[in-house]
Design a protein around this motif. Structure first.
Motif, mmCIF file in Angstrom:
data_model
loop_
_atom_site.group_PDB
_atom_site.id
_atom_site.type_symbol
_atom_site.label_atom_id
_atom_site.label_comp_id
_atom_site.label_asym_id
_atom_site.label_seq_id
_atom_site.Cartn_x
_atom_site.Cartn_y
_atom_site.Cartn_z
ATOM 1 N N THR A 176 0.963 -1.337 -0.145
ATOM 2 C CA THR A 176 -0.123 -0.012 0.138
ATOM 3 C C THR A 176 1.024 1.155 -0.011
ATOM 4 O OG1 THR A 176 -1.823 -1.230 1.307
ATOM 5 C CG2 THR A 176 -1.901 1.112 1.355
ATOM 6 N N GLN A 177 0.655 2.129 -0.950
ATOM 7 C CA GLN A 177 1.254 3.326 -1.168
ATOM 8 C C GLN A 177 0.840 4.383 -0.124
ATOM 9 O OE1 GLN A 177 4.180 3.437 -3.393
ATOM 10 N NE2 GLN A 177 3.332 1.180 -3.081
ATOM 11 N N SER A 178 1.666 5.184 0.312
ATOM 12 C CA SER A 178 1.250 6.495 1.178
ATOM 13 C C SER A 178 1.211 7.926 0.216
ATOM 14 C CB SER A 178 2.643 6.725 1.908
ATOM 15 O OG SER A 178 2.401 7.863 2.988
ATOM 16 N N LEU A 179 0.098 8.472 0.533
ATOM 17 C CA LEU A 179 -0.221 9.770 -0.058
ATOM 18 C C LEU A 179 0.528 10.965 0.631
ATOM 19 C CD1 LEU A 179 -3.852 9.127 -1.077
ATOM 20 C CD2 LEU A 179 -1.960 9.145 -2.561
ATOM 21 N N SER A 180 0.728 10.607 1.794
ATOM 22 C CA SER A 180 1.327 11.716 2.881
ATOM 23 C C SER A 180 2.762 11.742 3.318
ATOM 24 C CB SER A 180 0.644 11.673 4.180
ATOM 25 O OG SER A 180 1.146 10.473 4.718
ATOM 26 N N GLU A 181 3.604 10.705 2.611
ATOM 27 C CA GLU A 181 4.943 10.532 2.428
ATOM 28 C C GLU A 181 5.415 10.010 1.306
ATOM 29 O OE1 GLU A 181 6.085 8.151 5.609
ATOM 30 O OE2 GLU A 181 5.349 9.369 7.566
ATOM 31 N N PHE A 182 6.741 10.734 0.702
ATOM 32 C CA PHE A 182 7.340 10.184 -0.107
ATOM 33 C C PHE A 182 9.029 10.712 -0.351
ATOM 34 C CE2 PHE A 182 8.805 10.688 -4.987
ATOM 35 C CZ PHE A 182 8.890 9.275 -5.188
ATOM 36 N N ASP A 183 9.694 9.663 -0.593
ATOM 37 C CA ASP A 183 11.283 10.142 -0.446
ATOM 38 C C ASP A 183 11.578 10.386 -2.027
ATOM 39 O OD1 ASP A 183 13.764 10.454 -0.569
ATOM 40 O OD2 ASP A 183 14.366 8.664 0.206
ATOM 41 N N PRO A 184 11.693 11.628 -2.583
ATOM 42 C CA PRO A 184 12.251 11.748 -3.951
ATOM 43 C C PRO A 184 13.425 10.914 -4.429
ATOM 44 C CG PRO A 184 11.673 13.892 -3.042
ATOM 45 C CD PRO A 184 11.766 12.844 -1.893
ATOM 46 N N ALA A 185 14.164 10.764 -3.549
ATOM 47 C CA ALA A 185 15.412 9.755 -3.818
ATOM 48 C C ALA A 185 14.971 8.457 -4.539
ATOM 49 C CB ALA A 185 16.300 9.793 -2.461
ATOM 50 N N SER A 186 13.960 7.785 -3.765
ATOM 51 C CA SER A 186 13.429 6.639 -4.245
ATOM 52 C C SER A 186 12.770 6.528 -5.801
ATOM 53 C CB SER A 186 12.075 5.904 -3.286
ATOM 54 O OG SER A 186 11.222 6.769 -3.379
ATOM 55 N N ARG A 187 12.880 7.674 -6.357
ATOM 56 C CA ARG A 187 12.042 7.547 -7.653
ATOM 57 C C ARG A 187 13.318 6.996 -8.524
ATOM 58 N NH1 ARG A 187 10.593 13.055 -8.296
ATOM 59 N NH2 ARG A 187 8.494 12.460 -7.706
ATOM 60 N N ARG A 188 12.800 6.220 -9.610
ATOM 61 C CA ARG A 188 13.483 5.489 -10.498
ATOM 62 C C ARG A 188 14.083 6.361 -11.625
ATOM 63 N NH1 ARG A 188 12.375 3.993 -15.776
ATOM 64 N NH2 ARG A 188 13.612 1.972 -16.301
ATOM 65 N N LYS A 189 15.377 6.377 -11.945
ATOM 66 C CA LYS A 189 15.990 7.174 -12.789
ATOM 67 C C LYS A 189 15.566 6.556 -14.431
ATOM 68 C CE LYS A 189 18.281 9.370 -9.478
ATOM 69 N NZ LYS A 189 17.448 10.696 -9.261
ATOM 70 N N GLN A 190 15.390 7.682 -15.180
ATOM 71 C CA GLN A 190 15.035 7.285 -16.501
ATOM 72 C C GLN A 190 16.254 6.676 -17.424
ATOM 73 O OE1 GLN A 190 11.794 7.983 -18.263
ATOM 74 N NE2 GLN A 190 11.136 7.953 -16.126
ATOM 75 N N THR A 191 16.062 5.485 -18.170
ATOM 76 C CA THR A 191 17.216 5.068 -19.081
ATOM 77 C C THR A 191 17.444 6.047 -20.182
ATOM 78 O OG1 THR A 191 15.825 3.484 -20.058
ATOM 79 C CG2 THR A 191 16.851 2.796 -17.913
ATOM 80 N N ARG A 192 16.329 6.545 -20.697
ATOM 81 C CA ARG A 192 16.416 7.038 -21.791
ATOM 82 C C ARG A 192 15.839 8.656 -21.671
ATOM 83 N NH1 ARG A 192 13.669 3.197 -26.186
ATOM 84 N NH2 ARG A 192 14.752 1.352 -25.750
ATOM 85 N N ARG A 193 16.686 9.606 -22.446
ATOM 86 C CA ARG A 193 16.383 10.838 -22.281
ATOM 87 C C ARG A 193 15.322 11.184 -23.646
ATOM 88 N NH1 ARG A 193 19.280 14.526 -19.692
ATOM 89 N NH2 ARG A 193 18.877 16.423 -20.916
#
Length: 736
Positions: free
Chosen positions: A38-55
């Motif tokens: 279950t995902q949280s709507l009140s908390e999120f760590d931007p560092a956990s965001r996946r890095k895009q493999t293509r520009r």
């Protein structure tokens, strides 16, 4: 001997068990679980965001956003200035300020739609890409899932068979598995689904690749249905294509989506543009025509500005399964429905969550081959809108969530405004009437107690008002004319719509009909909004999809208040000012004619008469796609074969194969777990134990009790072991 023949042969063996038959003829493949936290709507760590493999190129998207939103803002600012100047003659009262604010809110909505349509029109005219070439093979496996809920089995099983056959002709059919995910609560429909599933596999000679799962408890509705599939079988598939019960997608479209997902490792959801098909009532034909002529322009504009930060409409789209499982577990909103509880319009939230995780969501508006159906009448549309309204208003609670992209928040605002705009429009009309009433009957106070050199004159700038009205109508109608112009330019669309003259006449008729129906829709949607604002929850009734008239009494009950409001407004308008009646005439006559319009547009023969006249035609209707024609033919064939006069429960006892497979497919084993007692099961057991005949027990059992019985082998055996009916002497003696 294939597995299907082995299963039938096994049934004739003296020591056969239902489980052995089920293993030869499984309803589902082996489970491959995926965790779906279950995902949280009140908390999120931007560092956990996946890095895009293509520009990905952003220049075009930024220019499109600047044009659409900047242009919409500029138009709104100009409209606000003009509206202020209209009421500013002699000073602005509180009521006039209210009119200005309401005007700005509603005008901004149509201004944004206008600039969006301009961008979509020119993109389709000059920049739209050609359809992609199909691959010779696919590397990864894809599940095609169709959630169903109390639907007509002939319709859904014929649609999936037609899609399966079309994908098989592409040469890559082995890369796809197909799933019916049933949440059905009607016991007769449940058994009909199982029978249709067995027949479908027999027709195609399959014991796998097409599967059926019935969920005993439809927790969290469609979102919970998909979550159940992902958490139990999602590990088998890299992608899943999600359909609706009325969806059709060509093999080319499905394969192209799978290929696009394979070629783009950053993609999370890829959405198509479904076109409406198979509609015959006048109301549905108006919707079908509008979606076909105006829809591509609007969808292309949305696709241009959202780029790879798009939205998801819940069906006819492909999803990366692991990304969905890892990042789209929906939380329950705190509080009670309608604003609390599980999230109804889950698709918008799932797109926002998967974007937040670093995946792309985008649309392929020119892919083609994606179809759906629409409600056959205004009342059916309002029933569907009621559910959508509650779900979209819930997004007020989701809008501030941490980590969501600005584009996702814009999607939420758009969905909310789709319904909030109706009460705002109604308030604007009400304030306008109050101002006219004030000017006509209330003696103005020219000199107030405050010191001023000039009196407060309650006047309007009539010339400016007419100019602003003309501007508003132009902005409102031009998106439709962009769609018409594009259809006239495209030869196939022009010819498929009956030619240039009929296409223009159909467009004019659609505009008039939409204007007459708009006041009723305004009141209906405003009622929905107020219904939920005051804390009332909505139900989850299955959508009526077949063309057919609603009883006239039901139409009168639904629209009598609209007619009464129209008559009162007409009388009050004449008492206040004849010019007010002229200004409000489309609204007034739309309301007065509400019963007639709702009744006549919902009739099948009226819609067919327009079709014979060559009006409101679409290219897909003139030259029906082979997939659609095949699905329609199969539906008629299956419906004719499955016509049954008796009880499906009785058929279960008469057909040994059906009985064995039904028991083998019961969730969690052959029977209900010990101690798992629900009120429905307890009542079903008591009634079966007390009944002397099968027919007597059946007459006592309510639908929920029948569903509980169908999930318990021992109780089902007890029911089917009862004599079908008592003999005449026994019946007479019991009476005596």
């Amino acid at each position: 001997m294939d597995a299907l023949t082995k299963a039938e042969a096994a049934l004739r063996q003296p020591r056969v068990t239902e489980l052995s038959v089920g293993s030869l003829f499984p309803c589902m493949p082996p489970e491959a679980p995926l965790e779906m936290p279950t995902q949280s709507l009140s908390e999120f760590d931007p560092a956990s965001r996946r890095k895009q493999t293509r520009r990905s190129p952003w220049a075009g998207v930024l220019l499109a956003r600047l044009f659409i939103f900047g242009g919409g803002f500029a138009l709104t600012a100009y409209g606000a200035y003009e509206m202020y100047e209209v009421v500013a003659v002699g000073g602005v009262t509180l009521l006039e300020w209210a009119l200005v604010i309401l005007f700005v809110a509603t005008f901004s909505w149509i201004a944004l739609a206008f600039t969006n349509a301009i961008a979509g029109f020119f993109w389709l005219l000059f920049l739209a890409p050609k359809p992609p070439a199909l691959p010779a093979s696919l590397r990864e496996r894809t599940a095609i899932v169709m959630p169903i809920y109390n639907e007509a089995p002939a319709r859904i099983f014929s649609a999936l068979q037609a899609m399966y056959e079309d994908v098989e002709t592409s040469g890559v059919g082995a890369s796809f598995d197909w799933f019916f995910l049933s949440d059905t609560t009607d016991p007769d429909v449940f058994l009909a689904e199982e029978q249709a599933f067995i027949s479908l596999r027999q027709r195609l000679g399959l014991t796998g690749q097409i599967y059926y799962r019935h969920r005993p408890k439809n927790t969290n509705r469609k979102a919970g249905n998909i979550e159940d599939f992902v958490t139990r079988w999602g590990g088998r598939y890299e992608h899943m294509v999600v359909l609706d019960a009325d969806s059709l997608m060509t093999g080319r479209s499905i394969v192209a989506l799978a290929a696009a997902m394979e070629d783009d490792p950053d993609s999370g959801i890829i959405q198509t543009l479904p076109l409406i098909i198979n509609r015959n009532t006048l109301f549905a034909r108006v919707q079908q025509f509008a979606a076909r002529i105006y829809g591509p322009v609007i969808a292309a504009g949305v696709s241009v500005w959202m780029g790879r930060e798009g939205n998801y409409w819940g069906h006819n789209a492909i999803i990366r399964t692991t990304a969905f499982a890892a990042h789209c577990g929906l939380p329950a909103l705190r509080g009670r429905p309608p604003f609390g509880g599980h999230i109804l319009s889950h698709d918008f939230v799932e797109a926002a969550l998967i974007l937040r995780a670093g995946y792309a969501v985008y649309m392929l508006p020119t892919l083609g081959g994606s179809f759906e159906e629409s409600p056959p009448s205004l009342i059916d549309l309002s029933a569907r809108d009621r559910r959508w309204c509650q779900g979209n208003l819930q997004h007020l609670r989701v809008l501030p969530a941490k980590g969501f992209r600005l584009a996702s928040r814009q999607h939420f605002v758009t969905g909310i405004m789709a319904y909030v705009s109706s009460p705002l429009w109604m308030l604007q009309l009400f304030v306008g009437i109050m101002l006219v009433l004030q000017a006509s009957y209330i003696r103005p106070e020219y000199f107030t107690s405050e010191f001023t050199l000039f009196p407060a004159w309650p006047r309007f700038d009539a010339a400016r008002s007419l100019s602003l009205f003309a501007l508003t109508m132009t902005i409102l109608l031009l998106p439709k004319f962009f769609g018409l112009l594009l259809a006239l330019i495209q030869g196939r669309t022009r010819r498929g719509s009956g030619g240039a003259v009929r296409l223009v006449l159909s467009t004019l008729f659609e505009i008039i009909m939409s204007a007459l129906l708009a006041p009723s829709m305004m009141l209906i949607q405003a009622g929905h909004v107020m219904h939920f604002v005051f804390g009332f929850d909505t139900g989850w009734d299955p959508q009526r999809r077949d063309d057919g008239s609603i009883p006239f009494k039901a139409i009168v009950r639904r629209h009598r208040s609209h007619v009464a409001m129209g008559v009162i407004t007409l009388i009050a308008g004449f008492l206040i000012s004849p010019s007010l009646v002229a200004w409000m005439s489309p609204t007034i006559f739309g309301l007065i004619l509400a019963i007639f319009l709702s009744w006549s547009t919902g009739l099948l023969n009226v819609g067919l008469a327009f079709r014979r006249a060559g009006l409101l035609l679409t290219p897909e209707e003139q030259s029906k796609p082979p997939l659609v024609a095949r699905a329609n033919d199969l539906a008629q064939q299956i419906e004719g074969e499955s016509a049954e006069d008796g009880s499906r429960l009785a058929a279960l006892s008469d057909d040994a194969k059906f009985w064995a497979l039904h028991v083998a497919w019961l969730p969690g084993g052959q029977s209900r777990r010990t101690g798992d007692i629900s009120p429905e099961w307890a009542l079903a057991e008591a009634k079966v134990n007390q009944a002397e005949t099968f027919d007597e027990a059946l007459s006592w059992l309510k639908p929920k009790e029948r569903m509980a019985l169908l999930q318990d082998r021992r109780l089902l055996e007890r029911l089917l072991g009862l004599p079908r009916s008592r003999s005449m002497p026994e019946a007479l003696s019991s009476v005596g």
